[in-house]
Enzyme design. Sequence first.
Site, short mmCIF file in Angstrom:
data_model
loop_
_atom_site.label_atom_id
_atom_site.label_comp_id
_atom_site.label_asym_id
_atom_site.label_seq_id
_atom_site.Cartn_x
_atom_site.Cartn_y
_atom_site.Cartn_z
N ARG A 66 52.69 53.68 45.64
CA ARG A 66 51.10 53.35 45.80
C ARG A 66 51.34 52.19 46.99
NH1 ARG A 66 46.16 51.85 43.52
NH2 ARG A 66 46.28 52.65 41.82
N HIS A 110 29.65 42.43 41.03
CA HIS A 110 30.34 42.58 39.13
C HIS A 110 29.05 42.35 38.83
CE1 HIS A 110 33.46 42.08 36.33
NE2 HIS A 110 32.94 41.21 36.05
N ASP A 151 38.57 38.82 40.53
CA ASP A 151 36.76 38.57 40.37
C ASP A 151 37.32 36.97 40.26
OD1 ASP A 151 35.89 41.52 39.95
OD2 ASP A 151 36.42 40.69 37.47
N GLN A 179 17.36 44.48 37.54
CA GLN A 179 17.08 43.24 37.68
C GLN A 179 17.98 42.29 38.95
OE1 GLN A 179 16.29 41.67 34.54
NE2 GLN A 179 14.25 43.43 33.86
#
Length: 207
Positions: A66, A110, A151, A179
Amino acid sequence: MLNVVVLVSGGGTNLQAVIDAVKDGNISNTKITGVISNNKNAYALERAKKSGIENLCISPKDFETREQFNEEFLKAVDDMEPDLIVLAGFLVVIPPKMIERYTNRIINIHPSLIPSFCGTGYYGIKVHEAALSRGVKVVGATVHFVDEGTDTGPIILQRAVNVEQDDTPEILQRRVMEQAEWKILPLAIDLIANGKVKVEDGKTVIL
Ligand code: GAR
């Protein structure tokens, strides 16, 4: 001119909304300089190609560790010299070094009203499944700056969307995109491009 690099993993409808808004002048003072995906089959890459935007794939699967991926990924982003990095359905953890280097210059869309239905494990359709199984009546989307948490960064814009009685996760996902997501992501970029977003004490102020 704000140079924007968009990171994607999937269909790229949010990327398309940004491309269209730049073309239509709804986002001003902005150029999309590149699109990077971790998934070579992402339709988002096709969208970039069709619009003549530089695009490339860089996948953790092609690296032994990684750390190696993170290093090459950061280099690829740096090479595009972004003023702003936009995560538009990007499902790879952002390397800590990138977050440090681009503090308050990375935004994410998100598909929920943060702090509901967010954090580890909440992405894509899973968010809408969780909202329906909890029985909430209002959902929505959030654009926020990316910090070292999941988040948790300063919220820039949110828009609410009603849940309807017979919604399936797919129907709800589509409504939230139409929307909310495709509206507030371009709007947030336009605000940033025009110097209208400031971060103070971990919160944003829209000027
Ligand atoms: C969007 O709904 C976006 O909000 C979500 O993935 C979808 C990507 O669709 N992102 C997350 O869940 C991030 N936690 P797209 O590729 O058609 O834009």
